[in-house]
Design an enzyme around this catalytic site. Structure first.
Site, PDB file in Angstrom:
ATOM      1  N   ARG A 120      -4.226 -21.870  14.126  1.00  0.00           N
ATOM      2  CA  ARG A 120      -4.318 -21.159  15.419  1.00  0.00           C
ATOM      3  C   ARG A 120      -3.004 -20.527  15.853  1.00  0.00           C
ATOM      4  NH1 ARG A 120      -7.105 -25.674  16.384  1.00  0.00           N
ATOM      5  NH2 ARG A 120      -9.348 -25.404  16.113  1.00  0.00           N
ATOM      6  N   LYS A 142       0.010  -5.328  16.578  1.00  0.00           N
ATOM      7  CA  LYS A 142      -1.322  -5.232  15.958  1.00  0.00           C
ATOM      8  C   LYS A 142      -1.235  -5.738  14.525  1.00  0.00           C
ATOM      9  CE  LYS A 142      -3.194  -1.248  18.437  1.00  0.00           C
ATOM     10  NZ  LYS A 142      -3.739   0.112  18.261  1.00  0.00           N
ATOM     11  N   GLU A 184       5.400   9.599  11.068  1.00  0.00           N
ATOM     12  CA  GLU A 184       5.232   8.860  12.335  1.00  0.00           C
ATOM     13  C   GLU A 184       6.438   9.108  13.254  1.00  0.00           C
ATOM     14  OE1 GLU A 184       2.372   7.452  12.930  1.00  0.00           O
ATOM     15  OE2 GLU A 184       1.529   6.810  10.996  1.00  0.00           O
ATOM     16  N   LYS A 225       8.355   3.452  20.896  1.00  0.00           N
ATOM     17  CA  LYS A 225       7.142   2.631  20.711  1.00  0.00           C
ATOM     18  C   LYS A 225       7.212   1.386  21.593  1.00  0.00           C
ATOM     19  CE  LYS A 225       3.558   0.911  17.846  1.00  0.00           C
ATOM     20  NZ  LYS A 225       2.945   0.651  16.547  1.00  0.00           N
ATOM     21  N   GLU A 235      -3.752  -1.456  24.619  1.00  0.00           N
ATOM     22  CA  GLU A 235      -4.354  -0.127  24.464  1.00  0.00           C
ATOM     23  C   GLU A 235      -5.582   0.084  25.338  1.00  0.00           C
ATOM     24  OE1 GLU A 235      -4.293   1.419  20.430  1.00  0.00           O
ATOM     25  OE2 GLU A 235      -5.815   2.891  20.955  1.00  0.00           O
ATOM     26  N   ARG A 239      -1.282   3.751  25.474  1.00  0.00           N
ATOM     27  CA  ARG A 239      -0.959   3.472  24.069  1.00  0.00           C
ATOM     28  C   ARG A 239      -1.773   4.359  23.118  1.00  0.00           C
ATOM     29  NH1 ARG A 239       0.092  -2.379  21.011  1.00  0.00           N
ATOM     30  NH2 ARG A 239       0.391  -1.474  18.938  1.00  0.00           N
ATOM     31  N   ASN A 243      -2.104   7.567  18.688  1.00  0.00           N
ATOM     32  CA  ASN A 243      -3.096   8.027  17.712  1.00  0.00           C
ATOM     33  C   ASN A 243      -3.039   9.540  17.512  1.00  0.00           C
ATOM     34  OD1 ASN A 243      -4.184   5.437  17.321  1.00  0.00           O
ATOM     35  ND2 ASN A 243      -5.309   5.637  19.249  1.00  0.00           N
ATOM     36  N   HIS A 246      -4.203  11.237  14.363  1.00  0.00           N
ATOM     37  CA  HIS A 246      -4.894  10.211  13.577  1.00  0.00           C
ATOM     38  C   HIS A 246      -6.415  10.365  13.556  1.00  0.00           C
ATOM     39  CE1 HIS A 246      -0.983   8.396  13.390  1.00  0.00           C
ATOM     40  NE2 HIS A 246      -1.418   7.316  12.777  1.00  0.00           N
ATOM     41  N   HIS A 250      -7.298  10.003   9.938  1.00  0.00           N
ATOM     42  CA  HIS A 250      -8.033   8.855   9.388  1.00  0.00           C
ATOM     43  C   HIS A 250      -9.264   9.318   8.614  1.00  0.00           C
ATOM     44  CE1 HIS A 250      -6.315   5.655  12.321  1.00  0.00           C
ATOM     45  NE2 HIS A 250      -5.711   5.603  11.156  1.00  0.00           N
ATOM     46  N   HIS A 262      -1.035   7.584   3.924  1.00  0.00           N
ATOM     47  CA  HIS A 262      -1.306   7.666   5.359  1.00  0.00           C
ATOM     48  C   HIS A 262      -0.469   8.757   6.041  1.00  0.00           C
ATOM     49  CE1 HIS A 262      -2.404   6.221   9.332  1.00  0.00           C
ATOM     50  NE2 HIS A 262      -1.135   6.207   9.649  1.00  0.00           N
TER      51      HIS A 262
HETATM   52  N1  LIG Z   1       0.012  -2.655  12.842  1.00  0.00           N
HETATM   53  C1  LIG Z   1       0.215  -1.413  13.204  1.00  0.00           C
HETATM   54  O1  LIG Z   1       0.428  -1.109  14.375  1.00  0.00           O
HETATM   55  C2  LIG Z   1       0.206  -0.367  12.150  1.00  0.00           C
HETATM   56  C3  LIG Z   1       0.693   0.916  12.431  1.00  0.00           C
HETATM   57  C4  LIG Z   1       0.730   1.852  11.408  1.00  0.00           C
HETATM   58  C5  LIG Z   1       0.282   1.511  10.136  1.00  0.00           C
HETATM   59  N2  LIG Z   1      -0.194   0.256   9.907  1.00  0.00           N
HETATM   60  C6  LIG Z   1      -0.654  -0.140   8.564  1.00  0.00           C
HETATM   61  O2  LIG Z   1       0.455  -0.108   7.686  1.00  0.00           O
HETATM   62  C7  LIG Z   1      -0.005   0.126   6.363  1.00  0.00           C
HETATM   63  C8  LIG Z   1       0.853   1.185   5.736  1.00  0.00           C
HETATM   64  O3  LIG Z   1       2.181   0.739   5.739  1.00  0.00           O
HETATM   65  P1  LIG Z   1       3.226   1.247   4.649  1.00  0.00           P
HETATM   66  O4  LIG Z   1       3.213   2.708   4.616  1.00  0.00           O
HETATM   67  O5  LIG Z   1       4.480   0.536   4.904  1.00  0.00           O
HETATM   68  O6  LIG Z   1       2.510   0.802   3.284  1.00  0.00           O
HETATM   69  P2  LIG Z   1       2.801  -0.336   2.199  1.00  0.00           P
HETATM   70  O7  LIG Z   1       3.070  -1.635   2.808  1.00  0.00           O
HETATM   71  O8  LIG Z   1       1.676  -0.252   1.232  1.00  0.00           O
HETATM   72  O9  LIG Z   1       4.135   0.177   1.481  1.00  0.00           O
HETATM   73  C9  LIG Z   1       4.128   1.393   0.787  1.00  0.00           C
HETATM   74  C10 LIG Z   1       4.591   1.210  -0.673  1.00  0.00           C
HETATM   75  O10 LIG Z   1       6.001   1.035  -0.694  1.00  0.00           O
HETATM   76  C11 LIG Z   1       6.342  -0.145  -1.406  1.00  0.00           C
HETATM   77  N3  LIG Z   1       7.580  -0.622  -0.794  1.00  0.00           N
HETATM   78  C12 LIG Z   1       7.734  -1.120   0.441  1.00  0.00           C
HETATM   79  N4  LIG Z   1       9.020  -1.302   0.731  1.00  0.00           N
HETATM   80  C13 LIG Z   1       9.726  -0.946  -0.359  1.00  0.00           C
HETATM   81  C14 LIG Z   1      11.111  -0.916  -0.658  1.00  0.00           C
HETATM   82  N5  LIG Z   1      12.032  -1.214   0.247  1.00  0.00           N
HETATM   83  N6  LIG Z   1      11.458  -0.516  -1.904  1.00  0.00           N
HETATM   84  C15 LIG Z   1      10.517  -0.147  -2.814  1.00  0.00           C
HETATM   85  N7  LIG Z   1       9.211  -0.126  -2.567  1.00  0.00           N
HETATM   86  C16 LIG Z   1       8.817  -0.518  -1.345  1.00  0.00           C
HETATM   87  C17 LIG Z   1       5.141  -1.019  -1.264  1.00  0.00           C
HETATM   88  O11 LIG Z   1       5.084  -1.987  -2.286  1.00  0.00           O
HETATM   89  C18 LIG Z   1       4.012  -0.016  -1.356  1.00  0.00           C
HETATM   90  O12 LIG Z   1       3.765   0.306  -2.695  1.00  0.00           O
HETATM   91  C19 LIG Z   1      -1.464   0.511   6.477  1.00  0.00           C
HETATM   92  O13 LIG Z   1      -2.253  -0.578   6.089  1.00  0.00           O
HETATM   93  C20 LIG Z   1      -1.659   0.787   7.953  1.00  0.00           C
HETATM   94  O14 LIG Z   1      -2.968   0.512   8.410  1.00  0.00           O
HETATM   95  C21 LIG Z   1      -0.236  -0.668  10.877  1.00  0.00           C
HETATM   96 ZN   LIG Z   2      -0.180   6.122  11.558  1.00  0.00          ZN
END
Ligand SMILES: NC(=O)c1ccc[n+]([C@@H]2O[C@H](COP(=O)([O-])OP(=O)(O)OC[C@H]3O[C@@H](n4cnc5c(N)ncnc54)[C@H](O)[C@@H]3O)[C@@H](O)[C@H]2O)c1
Ligand SMILES: [Zn+2]
Length: 358
Positions: A120, A142, A184, A225, A235, A239, A243, A246, A250, A262
């Site tokens: 929990r 999130k 972003e 942010k 949100e 907030r 988006n 997006h 999306h 993305h």
């Molecule tokens: N929680 C939120 O508010 C929020 C907001 C935006 C996006 N997201 C989520 O985030 C995800 C996308 O995040 P992302 O773009 O970081 O993707 P990711 O975590 O898949 O990383 C992208 C790639 O880079 C590699 N990588 C990461 N750091 C590295 C480093 N320092 N050196 C070498 N390789 C590295 C990873 O292994 C992966 O292959 C999605 O699932 C999306 O839904 C969440």
């Molecule tokens: Zn985004």
């Protein structure tokens, strides 16, 4: 130089930004050393996990286990979530333990969901290693996983105890991923306006990994942010501006079967939103969008996608409010720094905007 940005939600937490940070020292104000569990992925682990575990151990932490999940969005699943909480249980982590998520948004979202639910809720520390995670996903609470039915459908809000964004870790990040983070950054600069928008002139330098430009833009984004999240954490209103780009983005992501990253679909989605803003609000920011996104090395068009398929995918976007009529709801820009949200857009208007970016 170390900067701390406070995220002023009900349980506030700091985001520490700098280079070559002393990890144990950066978290010491927020957390007493204790049992730790490090979650990372197969790209980040081999490059950064050992130094993180060593820094923690030197700071008095007991690292029980380091678990590496396969890199990529497909790990943000119930299956991998089950594996991770199973490993937490097997390692004997108790309620006073801390989960460290070392990686991009995938590791952060999955690890945060595991931390929010294991026993929990245990303490959670985000160690973002992508630009996207530093500027966006690690701030705001999130967390969650994808379901076969759609992205981010199972999740929670979880406040990390502290976020440590060490810009040094970006050195190993591939260029294409860096550009995605800049999508972003540009999004928030357009929403924020003012000095942050002016700083978008440094996107080009950030793309070439200039340390000052990266620090400036990461700090701008985290501050912006944090401000939006402090205003409307769950949100219910403002907030939603985050988006921007997006809604169509999306849908492009789903229609392209996740072959595009993305940040790339968000880039094209923002251009579509700029077209809609011009049609509906009379402000022409299309060229400005394109120039900024090009300077980040991002595409401003989506490859031969089918507008009908994208419209169908938009209907499934979970950000639509249930009970909505046929109209879509968009975030649009009245001007730089003047976002409006919940703007109703018809199927025909959306189709025209989609056609403009194909
Ligand atoms: N929680 C939120 O508010 C929020 C907001 C935006 C996006 N997201 C989520 O985030 C995800 C996308 O995040 P992302 O773009 O970081 O993707 P990711 O975590 O898949 O990383 C992208 C790639 O880079 C590699 N990588 C990461 N750091 C590295 C480093 N320092 N050196 C070498 N390789 C590295 C990873 O292994 C992966 O292959 C999605 O699932 C999306 O839904 C969440
Ligand atoms: Zn985004």
């Amino acid at each position: 130089m170390v900067e701390r940005v406070e995220v002023s939600v009900s349980t506030p937490y700091p985001v520490v930004v700098g280079e070559d940070l002393d990890l144990a020292g950066s978290i010491s104000e927020a957390l007493e050393p204790g049992a730790a569990f490090v979650l990372t992925d197969s790209n980040v682990g081999p490059r950064h996990a050992r130094s993180v575990a060593r820094d923690l151990e030197e700071g008095g932490w007991r690292v029980l286990d380091v678990i590496e999940i396969p890199a990529g969005e497909s790990s943000k699943s119930l299956k991998v979530y089950g594996d991770v909480v199973g490993r937490l249980a097997a390692s004997g982590l108790t309620r006073d333990g801390t989960l460290f998520a070392l990686g991009g948004g995938v590791v952060g979202d999955l690890g945060g969901f595991a931390a929010a639910t294991y026993m929990r809720g245990i303490s959670f520390v985000a160690l973002p290693t992508t630009l996207l995670a530093m500027v966006d996903s690690s701030v705001g609470g999130k967390v969650g996983v994808d379901l076969p039915e759609g992205k981010n459908l199972a999740g929670a809000f979880l406040r990390p105890r502290v976020v440590v964004a060490d810009l040094k870790r970006l050195e190993t990040l591939p260029d294409r991923e860096l550009s995605c983070g800049l999508a972003e950054v540009i999004k928030m600069g357009l929403l924020a306006g003012g000095d942050y928008f002016e700083d978008l002139g440094q996107v080009d330098d950030a793309r070439s990994r200039d340390a000052d430009a990266l620090r400036t833009l990461v700090l701008d984004s985290v501050r912006f942010k944090a401000d939006v999240v402090a205003d409307d954490e769950l949100e219910t209103g403002r907030r939603a501006i985050l988006n921007y780009g997006h809604t169509i983005g999306h849908a492009l992501e789903a229609a392209a079967d996740y072959a595009l990253l993305h940040g790339e679909v968000i880039s094209a989605g923002m251009v579509a939103a700029a077209h809609l803003s011009r049609e509906k609000l009379g402000t022409d920011l299309v060229e400005l969008h394109q120039n900024l996104l090009w300077s980040a090395g991002l595409p401003t068009k989506a490859p031969a996608a089918d507008p009908d398929q994208i419209l169908v995918a938009m209907g499934r976007d979970k950000k639509r409010r249930s009970g909505d009529g046929p109209a879509h709801r968009f975030v649009l820009l009245e001007d730089i720094g003047r976002p409006v949200w919940g703007v109703p857009v018809t199927d025909d208007e959306a189709r025209q905007a989609i056609e403009a970016i194909i």
